[in-house]
Design an enzyme around this catalytic site. Structure first.
Site, PDB file in Angstrom:
ATOM      1  N   HIS A  57      19.751  56.052  23.176  1.00  0.00           N
ATOM      2  CA  HIS A  57      19.047  54.908  23.768  1.00  0.00           C
ATOM      3  C   HIS A  57      17.571  55.260  23.668  1.00  0.00           C
ATOM      4  CE1 HIS A  57      18.536  51.688  27.023  1.00  0.00           C
ATOM      5  NE2 HIS A  57      17.326  52.188  26.820  1.00  0.00           N
ATOM      6  N   ASP A 100      27.511  46.768  24.005  1.00  0.00           N
ATOM      7  CA  ASP A 100      26.752  47.217  25.181  1.00  0.00           C
ATOM      8  C   ASP A 100      27.193  46.447  26.431  1.00  0.00           C
ATOM      9  OD1 ASP A 100      25.110  48.713  26.733  1.00  0.00           O
ATOM     10  OD2 ASP A 100      23.230  47.830  26.031  1.00  0.00           O
ATOM     11  N   ASN A 136      26.979  56.836  31.868  1.00  0.00           N
ATOM     12  CA  ASN A 136      26.167  56.617  33.079  1.00  0.00           C
ATOM     13  C   ASN A 136      26.996  56.060  34.241  1.00  0.00           C
ATOM     14  OD1 ASN A 136      26.434  54.208  31.680  1.00  0.00           O
ATOM     15  ND2 ASN A 136      24.467  53.394  32.347  1.00  0.00           N
TER      16      ASN A 136
HETATM   17  O1  DOR Z   1      20.810  47.051  30.080  1.00  0.00           O
HETATM   18  C1  DOR Z   1      21.370  48.127  30.136  1.00  0.00           C
HETATM   19  N1  DOR Z   1      22.419  48.314  30.957  1.00  0.00           N
HETATM   20  N2  DOR Z   1      20.940  49.138  29.386  1.00  0.00           N
HETATM   21  C2  DOR Z   1      21.400  50.386  29.541  1.00  0.00           C
HETATM   22  O2  DOR Z   1      20.906  51.264  28.897  1.00  0.00           O
HETATM   23  C3  DOR Z   1      22.448  50.676  30.531  1.00  0.00           C
HETATM   24  C4  DOR Z   1      23.211  49.485  30.868  1.00  0.00           C
HETATM   25  C5  DOR Z   1      23.986  49.649  32.140  1.00  0.00           C
HETATM   26  O3  DOR Z   1      24.692  50.646  32.267  1.00  0.00           O
HETATM   27  O4  DOR Z   1      23.917  48.780  33.002  1.00  0.00           O
HETATM   28 ZN    ZN Z   2      24.445  50.746  26.922  1.00  0.00          ZN
END
Ligand code: DOR
Ligand code: ZN
Length: 445
Positions: free
Chosen positions: A180, A307, A96
Site C-alpha cells: 500500500h 479491496d 489489518n
Molecule cells: O480504504 C481503505 N480501507 N484502505 C486501506 O488501506 C485499508 C482499508 C480498510 O481496512 O478499511
Molecule cells: Zn486494502
C-alpha cells in the site's frame, strides 16, 4: 464421485470472444471442456447455461474480512459468502485485523477460523511491521501468498516507514511484497493545509487533495527502488493515478493492481456519494480513472483486486478527516467489471493473473484438471443495485444506484454448488489455497 455437465453456455475462447461451450465437472475437478453445442452425455446432473457466460471463479488477492477483532463490522463467514455470491471463489485476506496478522501464529488463527467458516477458498497475508522480520523469514511460501506492507498509514495503522525496516522487509521476503503506497509526510502536510482552510470539518471531496497523487507516486517510487535493490517481486496495490501507470511501465519485478471502485468512480462522484467512496488511496480525477482503465485494458495493470473493506454506516460519518476509509465491494466487483471491460479482460485480470502472480496452480482458468471453481454469469436486462442487496452485514454498498447488466447465477467452489440461481445453497467446498513454490526458494535457487 458425481459428475455435472454445464452446457449451452458461452466460454471465452483463445481469441477472447465468448463462444458456445460446455464444462464437465467430476468431483472437485474439471474433467473436460469444449466448444460447440454438442456435449458429452451421461452426466449425473445437467445444468443448462443458456444465456450465461461460463467463467473461472474470480481470485481476489485483496480483501479485508475483519476477523478476528473487528467482527462488529464483518466476519470471515459473512464476507466469504458475499464473495461467492459475487462469483469470487478464492480470496487472499489482509492483515489489518485485531490483533494485526504480523505473526505466523496470527495467520494460523485465521486459517483455523476459515477452515471452519469460509465459503470460498482462502489464504492470509502476513503483515510487515517495524519489528517482525523473524516472522517474515520463517514463513512457509506454500501457505502464505505474500507479505503486505503499508508504506504509509491507512485503516489499522500498520505503517512501516523507517528505512531500516523497509530494507529488512525487502531483503528478507521470499514471497511477493504487496505494498500500500502512500507517503505519510506528504499526506500530513496536505491534511494540515486542509485543516487550516476548513477547521476540523474538512469536506470528503478534499480527500484526493489530502491523500494526493503526489503521495502515491512518492511511496510507489520508494517501493520500486527497494524491490530493484533487493531483486524482489513487488505488487503495488490499488493504483489510483495516471502517473503510477507510467511509473511501472517496463519494470520487470513490479506488477500492479486496480480496484473496481477506482475504475468506476472519479472525483466528480464525491458530491453525490460522499464518504461511501472514501477509500485509501483516494478516488482521484477523471483523467486518472481513464488512465487506469487503459492500463487494465493493455495489461500494464496486471491484476484486479476488490479491496473489499466493510465499515458500518455509522463509522462512515464525518468529513474527510473523520469518516472511516474503505468500502465493501467483493459482491458486485464482477458485474461492475463486466460493465467496463470485455469478459476476456475481466477473466484475465481478476482470475488468471492473481493465480499466476501468486503461483496458484490449477485455478484461474477453465481447463481439464483444474479445480472446478466456476461461475455462471447471466447477461440480463439492466437492474439497479441497492443497499438492501448487500450480503455483508454492514448493509450498504458503494455501488447502490449503479445500473448493471450482469448477474451471478450459479457458483461452484471445488465442484460444490455454493450459489444456485443467485442464492446460497448452504453447501461449501472451500479449501486453503496452496502456492506452488519451493518451501525455501532461497536454498533451492
Ligand atoms: O480504504 C481503505 N480501507 N484502505 C486501506 O488501506 C485499508 C482499508 C480498510 O481496512 O478499511
Ligand atoms: Zn486494502
Amino acid at each position: 464421485m458425481s459428475t455435472t455437465l454445464i452446457h449451452n453456455g458461452r466460454l471465452i475462447g483463445a481469441d477472447g470472444v465468448p463462444a458456445p461451450g460446455w464444462v464437465l465437472i467430476d468431483g472437485e475437478r474439471i474433467a473436460a471442456c469444449g466448444t460447440g453445442e454438442a456435449a458429452p452425455a451421461g452426466a449425473d446432473t445437467c445444468v443448462d447455461a443458456r444465456g450465461a457466460l461460463i467463467l473461472p471463479g474470480m481470485i481476489d488477492a485483496h480483501v479485508h474480512f475483519r476477523e478476528p477483532g473487528l467482527t462488529h463490522k464483518a466476519t470471515i463467514a459473512s464476507e466469504s459468502r458475499a464473495a461467492v455470491l459475487g462469483g469470487v471463489t478464492s480470496y487472499m485476506e489482509m492483515p489489518n485485523t485485531v490483533p494485526p496478522t504480523t505473526t505466523l501464529r496470527a495467520v494460523a488463527d485465521k486459517q483455523a477460523i476459515a477452515a471452519r467458516d469460509s465459503a470460498a477458498n482462502y489464504a492470509f497475508f502476513l503483515g510487515a511491521s517495524e519489528t517482525n522480520i523473524g516472522e517474515i523469514a520463517a514463513l512457509d511460501p506454500r501457505e502464505i501468498p505474500g507479505v503486505k506492507l503499508f508504506i504509509g498509514s491507512s485503516t489499522g495503522n500498520m505503517a512501516v516507514n523507517s528505512p531500516e525496516a523497509l530494507e529488512a522487509v525487502f531483503s528478507t521476503a521470499r514471497v511477493p511484497v504487496m505494498v500500500h503506497a502512500e507517503d505519510d509526510s506528504i499526506i500530513a502536510a496536505n491534511a494540515a493545509a486542509a485543516r487550516e482552510k476548513y477547521g476540523n470539518d474538512v469536506p470528503v471531496g478534499e480527500h484526493p487533495s489530502i491523500r494526493s497523487a503526489e503521495a502515491c507516486l512518492s511511496a510507489a517510487k520508494r517501493a520500486i527502488s527497494l524491490a530493484k535493490a533487493h531483486g524482489r517481486r513487488l505488487h503495488i496495490a490499488h493504483l489510483t493515478t495516471a502517473a503510477e501507470t507510467e511509473l511501472i511501465r517496463g519494470e520487470e519485478l513490479v506488477t500492479a493492481e486496480a480496484t473496481p471502485l477506482h475504475l468506476l468512480f472519479d472525483s466528480g462522484d464525491y458530491a453525490a456519494l460522499g464518504s461511501r467512496i472514501k477509500v485509501n488511496p483516494a478516488v482521484k480525477s477523471r483523467a486518472d480513472r481513464e488512465a487506469l482503465r487503459a492500463a487494465v485494458a493493455d495489461g500494464r495493470i496486471a491484476a484486479i483486486g476488490s479491496d473489499h473493506a466493510p465499515h458500518l454506516a455509522d463509522e462512515k460519518r464525518g468529513g474527510s478527516l473523520k469518516a472511516a476509509s474503505g468500502a465493501p465491494s467483493v459482491q458486485f466487483a464482477l458485474p461492475v467489471l463486466l460493465g467496463l471491460f470485455p469478459p476476456a479482460i475481466v477473466q484475465a485480470r481478476y482470475s488468471a493473473a492473481p493465480a499466476a502472480l501468486f503461483d496458484i496452480r490449477h485455478r484461474g482458468a477453465i481447463a481439464p484438471g483444474n479445480y472446478a471453481d466456476i461461475v455462471l454469469v447471466d447477461e440480463c436486462a439492466p437492474y439497479t443495485v441497492g443497499d438492501a442487496d448487500s450480503a455483508s452485514p454492514c448493509g450498504w454498498t458503494p455501488f447502490a444506484g449503479v445500473s448493471l447488466r450482469h448477474r451471478v447465477r450459479d457458483v461452484w467452489v471445488n465442484g460444490t454448488l455454493t450459489v444456485s440461481d443467485g442464492r446460497l445453497t448452504g453447501l461449501t467446498g472451500a479449501k486453503p489455497l496452496r502456492f506452488d513454490r519451493p518451501a525455501d526458494p532461497e536454498k533451492t535457487a
